[in-house]
Scaffold this motif. Structure first.
Motif, PDB file in Angstrom:
ATOM      1  N   MET A  26      11.501 -35.721  91.575  1.00 18.71           N
ATOM      2  CA  MET A  26      10.472 -35.290  90.632  1.00 18.71           C
ATOM      3  C   MET A  26      11.034 -34.126  89.822  1.00 18.71           C
ATOM      4  SD  MET A  26       7.011 -35.491  93.032  1.00 18.71           S
ATOM      5  CE  MET A  26       5.842 -35.644  91.687  1.00 18.71           C
ATOM      6  N   LYS A  27      10.645 -34.049  88.548  1.00 18.84           N
ATOM      7  CA  LYS A  27      11.105 -32.918  87.727  1.00 18.84           C
ATOM      8  C   LYS A  27      10.460 -31.640  88.297  1.00 18.84           C
ATOM      9  CE  LYS A  27      12.277 -31.602  83.127  1.00 18.84           C
ATOM     10  NZ  LYS A  27      11.502 -30.506  82.545  1.00 18.84           N
ATOM     11  N   HIS A  28      11.245 -30.603  88.463  1.00 12.93           N
ATOM     12  CA  HIS A  28      10.715 -29.409  89.128  1.00 12.93           C
ATOM     13  C   HIS A  28      11.601 -28.211  88.827  1.00 12.93           C
ATOM     14  CE1 HIS A  28      13.990 -30.648  91.729  1.00 12.93           C
ATOM     15  NE2 HIS A  28      14.010 -29.405  92.202  1.00 12.93           N
ATOM     16  N   LEU A  29      11.120 -27.059  89.252  1.00 14.38           N
ATOM     17  CA  LEU A  29      12.026 -25.920  89.329  1.00 14.38           C
ATOM     18  C   LEU A  29      11.723 -25.153  90.604  1.00 14.38           C
ATOM     19  CD1 LEU A  29      10.402 -23.149  88.216  1.00 14.38           C
ATOM     20  CD2 LEU A  29      10.761 -24.313  86.060  1.00 14.38           C
ATOM     21  N   PHE A  30      12.789 -24.583  91.139  1.00 15.51           N
ATOM     22  CA  PHE A  30      12.651 -23.792  92.363  1.00 15.51           C
ATOM     23  C   PHE A  30      13.088 -22.366  92.056  1.00 15.51           C
ATOM     24  CE2 PHE A  30      14.342 -21.904  96.253  1.00 15.51           C
ATOM     25  CZ  PHE A  30      13.220 -22.015  97.056  1.00 15.51           C
ATOM     26  N   VAL A  31      12.262 -21.418  92.442  1.00 13.48           N
ATOM     27  CA  VAL A  31      12.603 -20.010  92.250  1.00 13.48           C
ATOM     28  C   VAL A  31      12.589 -19.337  93.614  1.00 13.48           C
ATOM     29  CG1 VAL A  31      12.041 -17.871  91.026  1.00 13.48           C
ATOM     30  CG2 VAL A  31      11.350 -20.064  90.034  1.00 13.48           C
ATOM     31  N   GLN A  32      13.730 -18.817  93.999  1.00 12.55           N
ATOM     32  CA  GLN A  32      13.833 -18.122  95.285  1.00 12.55           C
ATOM     33  C   GLN A  32      13.112 -16.775  95.205  1.00 12.55           C
ATOM     34  OE1 GLN A  32      15.764 -19.170  98.194  1.00 12.55           O
ATOM     35  NE2 GLN A  32      14.443 -17.552  98.978  1.00 12.55           N
ATOM     36  N   GLY A  33      12.206 -16.522  96.149  1.00 13.91           N
ATOM     37  CA  GLY A  33      11.467 -15.263  96.133  1.00 13.91           C
ATOM     38  C   GLY A  33      12.178 -14.169  96.909  1.00 13.91           C
ATOM     39  N   GLN A  34      11.670 -12.944  96.764  1.00 12.79           N
ATOM     40  CA  GLN A  34      12.239 -11.785  97.466  1.00 12.79           C
ATOM     41  C   GLN A  34      11.873 -11.786  98.946  1.00 12.79           C
ATOM     42  OE1 GLN A  34      13.946  -9.118  95.886  1.00 12.79           O
ATOM     43  NE2 GLN A  34      13.997 -10.581  94.184  1.00 12.79           N
ATOM     44  N   SER A  35      10.699 -12.318  99.239  1.00  8.91           N
ATOM     45  CA  SER A  35      10.186 -12.216 100.602  1.00  8.91           C
ATOM     46  C   SER A  35      10.685 -13.355 101.465  1.00  8.91           C
ATOM     47  CB  SER A  35       8.652 -12.247 100.564  1.00  8.91           C
ATOM     48  OG  SER A  35       8.151 -12.445 101.867  1.00  8.91           O
ATOM     49  N   LYS A  36      11.103 -13.004 102.695  1.00  7.24           N
ATOM     50  CA  LYS A  36      11.540 -14.037 103.629  1.00  7.24           C
ATOM     51  C   LYS A  36      10.358 -14.565 104.439  1.00  7.24           C
ATOM     52  CE  LYS A  36      16.413 -13.199 104.056  1.00  7.24           C
ATOM     53  NZ  LYS A  36      16.555 -13.444 102.645  1.00  7.24           N
ATOM     54  N   SER A  37       9.292 -13.763 104.521  1.00  6.30           N
ATOM     55  CA  SER A  37       8.175 -14.164 105.378  1.00  6.30           C
ATOM     56  C   SER A  37       7.056 -14.885 104.613  1.00  6.30           C
ATOM     57  CB  SER A  37       7.603 -12.935 106.083  1.00  6.30           C
ATOM     58  OG  SER A  37       7.202 -11.999 105.097  1.00  6.30           O
ATOM     59  N   ALA A  38       6.994 -14.689 103.298  1.00  8.18           N
ATOM     60  CA  ALA A  38       5.898 -15.321 102.534  1.00  8.18           C
ATOM     61  C   ALA A  38       6.076 -16.836 102.497  1.00  8.18           C
ATOM     62  CB  ALA A  38       5.882 -14.777 101.106  1.00  8.18           C
ATOM     63  N   PRO A  39       4.967 -17.586 102.495  1.00  7.00           N
ATOM     64  CA  PRO A  39       5.097 -19.031 102.348  1.00  7.00           C
ATOM     65  C   PRO A  39       5.632 -19.383 100.961  1.00  7.00           C
ATOM     66  CG  PRO A  39       2.780 -18.378 102.264  1.00  7.00           C
ATOM     67  CD  PRO A  39       3.568 -17.147 102.582  1.00  7.00           C
ATOM     68  N   THR A  40       6.193 -20.575 100.829  1.00  5.59           N
ATOM     69  CA  THR A  40       6.619 -21.075  99.514  1.00  5.59           C
ATOM     70  C   THR A  40       5.404 -21.633  98.793  1.00  5.59           C
ATOM     71  OG1 THR A  40       8.835 -21.554 100.298  1.00  5.59           O
ATOM     72  CG2 THR A  40       8.094 -22.827  98.390  1.00  5.59           C
ATOM     73  N   LEU A  41       5.310 -21.324  97.513  1.00  6.89           N
ATOM     74  CA  LEU A  41       4.174 -21.804  96.711  1.00  6.89           C
ATOM     75  C   LEU A  41       4.544 -23.116  96.033  1.00  6.89           C
ATOM     76  CD1 LEU A  41       3.189 -18.447  94.959  1.00  6.89           C
ATOM     77  CD2 LEU A  41       2.290 -19.393  97.110  1.00  6.89           C
ATOM     78  N   LEU A  42       3.710 -24.114  96.216  1.00  2.00           N
ATOM     79  CA  LEU A  42       3.889 -25.409  95.558  1.00  2.00           C
ATOM     80  C   LEU A  42       2.933 -25.441  94.360  1.00  2.00           C
ATOM     81  CD1 LEU A  42       4.872 -28.415  95.506  1.00  2.00           C
ATOM     82  CD2 LEU A  42       2.942 -28.929  97.041  1.00  2.00           C
TER      83      LEU A  42
END
Ligand code: MLT
Length: 202
Positions: free
Chosen positions: A1-17
């Motif tokens: 699927m066309k998408h983009l992934f952005v790595q966040g600063q936080s290691k504990s936060a969930p990933t946002l879809l």
């Protein structure tokens, strides 16, 4: 699927879809992620369906009348895509919180209706019952925020209330927030969603 992934600063936060509304794209909800959880990683996806040139996450027969066969197929496709992406980008598959608006909120709701473990939480702006006659999996303890407008003529309050009922009966912890507005997303509900997110995930 066309998408983009952005790595966040936080290691504990969930990933946002992030799941856009009809006619949108994978970039639409990035400003919301920035407000709601600026430290979190983001997987923003574009719907695979085109309706008169407008991207969507599943086909519909008319406004508010869904092609259920396609909805089920596309829900599985999205679920599998998130699983593959977690391996590709190295995020925790068990910690994924959807943020969806309208059509995107409806497919996020459909993930909850069909999969026990696809989402660990969801922010659904202007969502309706994605499909009738389905026995929901046990989604006990999964927090779900529903933002809705009392004057939304596309997603009527009855539909959102029924969605809340189905999710609560399946064990989800549903928080509803109602504005006086219509189908358009308002900053008021985004701010409430931010508070909800902070309460549940930090
Ligand atoms: C849908 O088709 O998912 C709903 O009618 C909302 C929308 O038009 O995006």
């Amino acid at each position: 699927m066309k998408h983009l992934f952005v790595q966040g600063q936080s290691k504990s936060a969930p990933t946002l879809l992030l799941l856009h509304g009809t006619g949108g794209n994978e970039r639409d909800l990035l400003p919301l992620a920035e407000i709601i959880a600026p430290q979190a990683s983001v997987l923003a996806v574009k719907g695979n369906i085109l309706e008169n040139g407008m991207p969507r996450f599943f086909r519909r027969l008319a406004e508010g009348v869904f092609d259920e066969e396609d909805l089920i197929f596309r829900t599985q496709e999205l679920h599998d895509f998130v699983t593959e992406s977690s391996a590709q980008y190295g995020f925790d598959r068990d910690q994924v919180v959807a943020i969806g608006y309208s059509n995107g909120a409806n497919i996020a709701a459909s993930l909850l209706y069909h999969h026990h473990h696809s989402l660990s939480g969801a922010i659904l702006f202007h969502a309706m019952v994605p499909i009738e006659g389905v026995t929901l999996p046990d989604i006990k303890g999964i927090p779900v925020f529903l933002g809705a407008g009392k004057r939304d003529s596309m997603i009527t309050p009855d539909q959102t209330k029924k969605l809340a009922e189905h999710l609560s009966e399946a064990g989800a912890l549903v928080s509803e927030y109602w504005t006086e507005g219509g189908h358009q997303l308002s900053m008021e509900e985004v701010e409430k969603a931010k508070d909800w997110f902070t309460e549940h995930y930090s």
